[in-house]
Structure formats: C-alpha cells, structure tokens
Scaffold this active site. Sequence first.
Site, PDB file in Angstrom:
ATOM      1  N   TYR A 139      34.121  52.841  36.993  1.00  9.10           N
ATOM      2  CA  TYR A 139      33.316  53.677  36.126  1.00  9.10           C
ATOM      3  C   TYR A 139      32.689  55.150  36.709  1.00  9.10           C
ATOM      4  CZ  TYR A 139      33.709  49.703  32.849  1.00  9.10           C
ATOM      5  OH  TYR A 139      34.445  48.850  32.167  1.00  9.10           O
ATOM      6  N   LYS A 161      34.430  36.214  40.933  1.00 10.67           N
ATOM      7  CA  LYS A 161      33.394  36.778  41.720  1.00 10.67           C
ATOM      8  C   LYS A 161      33.411  36.005  42.955  1.00 10.67           C
ATOM      9  CE  LYS A 161      31.666  40.444  39.082  1.00 10.67           C
ATOM     10  NZ  LYS A 161      31.593  40.581  37.728  1.00 10.67           N
ATOM     11  N   TYR A 202      29.973  41.184  28.524  1.00  6.76           N
ATOM     12  CA  TYR A 202      31.100  41.835  29.317  1.00  6.76           C
ATOM     13  C   TYR A 202      31.836  40.976  29.933  1.00  6.76           C
ATOM     14  CZ  TYR A 202      33.293  44.161  32.977  1.00  6.76           C
ATOM     15  OH  TYR A 202      34.046  44.854  33.784  1.00  6.76           O
ATOM     16  N   ASP A 220      32.744  32.202  30.203  1.00  4.67           N
ATOM     17  CA  ASP A 220      33.010  33.056  31.151  1.00  4.67           C
ATOM     18  C   ASP A 220      31.761  32.762  32.260  1.00  4.67           C
ATOM     19  OD1 ASP A 220      33.149  35.180  32.795  1.00  4.67           O
ATOM     20  OD2 ASP A 220      33.625  36.562  31.389  1.00  4.67           O
TER      21      ASP A 220
END
Length: 431
Positions: A23, A281, A151, A252
């Site tokens: 980003y 992760k 997200y 998620d």
Amino acid sequence: MSNSALSTEQILAIDKAHIWHPYASMTDAPPSYPVVSAKGVRLKLADGRELIDGMSSWWAAIHGYNHPVLNQAAKTQLDDMSHVMFGGITHPPAAKLAKLLVDITPAPLSKVFISDSGSVAVEVAIKMALQYWYSIGRKEKNQLLTVRNGYHGDTFGAMAVCDPTTGMHHIFQDVLPQHHFVAQPQCRFDESFEEQHIADMKAALEQHHQQLAAVIIEPIVQGAGGMHFYSPAYLTRLRQLCDEYDVLLILDEIATGFGRTGKLFACEHANISPDIMCLGKAITGGYLSLAATLCTEKISTGISQGEAGCFMHGPTFMGNPLATAVACASIELLLSQPWQRVVANIEQQLQQGLKPAQDLAQVAEVRVLGAIGVIEMKEAVNMATIQKQLVDEGVWIRPFGKLVYTMPPFIISDEDLATLCAKIVKVLSLQ
Ligand SMILES: *Cc1c(COP(=O)(O)O)cnc(C)c1O
C-alpha cells in the site's frame, strides 16, 4: 552482484527506484528502514540501532525472530527437500500439519487445503462455498454477505468482501463481484449483546438467503479494517442465523488464529465452529508464506460429488514442505508452552502500559484484547513523521490512519513490553 556487496545507500536507492511496498506510493513514499537481521523481539537496522518489535511482522512472528527451534525445523527439512509438487504426491510435513490443524480447530472441520498466503486461503474459502452450492444443485446461491470494516486480503475475491470504502471498491467496481454488506457488529467485546445489534445482518439474511452462499467475517477482532473487538454473543447468534437460513459461515481467522486473542482460535470465545475456516499469518511463526483453508466433510463431499468431481483449485506451491515443516514446529512450540498465561499477561501489561494514552487529548480510545493493544486517535496520524519518531525512540510499530496498534511477539519480556508501551505513549503525546 551479491547481497553483501550492496551498501545501505545502494539498497535505499534501489528500493526507492524499483520496489513496491505494501500500500505504498512509487512517487511519494517516505524512505524504508533497512533491517539487516532480527532476533527475539529485536529488529536490527543497518545503522546498528535495534528496535523492539511491536508488530510481529503483521501478526505472524509469535515466537519472535530467529528462534532456534524454528531455524532447526527449516534446516532439517531443507536437507530432505524444500519443495515437491503436491499433485499426486504427499509428504510427511503436510500430513503432520493437516493432522495438527484438524486436531486443534473445532471438531467438524476435518478437510484441509494448504495454500501460500492468506488472500489465497480466502479465495479458496469463497470458491469452496460457491462450488458446494453449485454441486448440490443450488447454483443460485452464489453471493456473499459480510460486514463493513472487514479485511480479507488483496486479491479480487477477497477484495470484494473488504470494506467498500477503505478497499476503494469504486476504483474496481466494474470487475469486482457485487456482494452484500451490512453494518459491522454493533456490540463491543465487553458489552452485553442484544438482538438489535445484529438486526442489520438478520434482515439481510432474511431478504437474500436464497442467493447467499456464505457469510464471511473475521471472528471477534476486525483487524486491518478498524481493529474493532466485538461481542462473542454476536458470533454465537450469527452461527444460529446462518443455520436457520441455510447459509454457510466462513470465519477468517488469519489474524486471530494461534492464540492472539487469548483463545487458540477466536471463534472459541463464542463456542462456535464455522463451515469453513481460513488460517494464515502466524501459522509458520512468521517464517514462510503459508495458509490453510479448513472445511467440514459436508462441504468436501458436496464438492467432490458434484459436476466437476473435484475442487477446482491447485496452486503450484501448494503444501510446500519447507513451510509446512516450519508450521508444524511453530504450532508444537506454541502448544508446548503455557501460551494462555503468556497472552493473558501481555493483555494485562498492555492495559497498564497503554492506559496513560487515554489522558492524551489526541486520543479517542484505548482498547486491549489478548495480545493486541489499540490506540484510536481522533485524527489520522502523519505516517512519515510518526514512523521516524517511533524508530528514534527504539520501537517498531506501523500505525495506519487513526489507528496506532501493537501485537508483539508472545515471547516479549515484561520489561521490553513496558518500554514499548511507554515509547508509544510518549510519541503519541508529541502528535
Ligand atoms: C492479513 C489478512 C488476510 C490476507 O492475508 P495475506 O497473507 O496478506 O494475503 C486476510 N484476512 C485477514 C483477517 C488478514 O488479517
């Protein structure tokens, strides 16, 4: 040109000229900080300075950096094989990881798809849900329902269920699949839940369930979309509603999995299990890129007995031996420790250490859950300024917008955590 031949100046010049960062702008980005090594909870900069890591490299490095057990797992596997294709072949670390994941996740999850990254795990989850309904003859159930401020990753399927505003959906509106969005969970983690808190979700399920394949949501903690902690009772009720309306539930757990919220998986706060779960992760302790999507037998059977006769997905690096071997070592390392006590201690320390921020005029709110500490500012912080101030104070955190937050490695000492919190509060007082 070998890596060691590059001077710091050369690295920074190449970085500025050629390298995209997450980003980031290619024309107007503040310089990156060159890190040359990392050990425990410390990142070492090229100029010799050491920073206390408050990010776990985005939730991942739960055991800190350069951990002897994980290093050994990688080295041992490297000598056997670093990779082999997964089509028609299986191998010990993938088998061991699959069994581990099935054993530690809620019972009905029993089938494991091992992929390369969180976004892909979400793509796989969405595809599973869609292919399931198609396979059992309900192909009209091909839309998703989710909440705002979510997200789920940066690929197109995942992006289509990220918050429409922060995900800038309008830029991609001609190509993104259109799904249904409702208000984010209206009941905070420690508030008592009332039916009105889920009214928006319920109304959408009632109205659209004939077309809905699944609800997708981050359990308990909405991460990159706002660091919002919501009530377990919301999740319990959502599970009931999904069952009532015959809609699958995708959780998620990519950020929340592996102990971060104080439970091994955040859905345990609500004592529920999803139909499909995404992990990523922290799965390898931050060593290698790996993710997994788990589903129930109902879904795997539905897909397998449908028109295609197989699940239509198979990445090249699926089940990578090196990554799966390190994942096994990381999970076993976590489970071999009193991790619940460790996370509870971090929670208490964060509460104490970040509390003084509450008195700052710039601060809207301080909230802590498990090993996650969040300071929400009244205004968005100036990234370039605050990042330098934090580094100059010897800590590494990476704020975004109004959110200044930390999720340190579980191995952080009380002393380092106290320093981390004090430095964060100090820097915020300068804003
Ligand atoms: C980080 C994240 C993802 C995406 O994972 P990547 O590995 O970055 O692709 C998806 N969902 C959640 C909740 C995440 O925190």
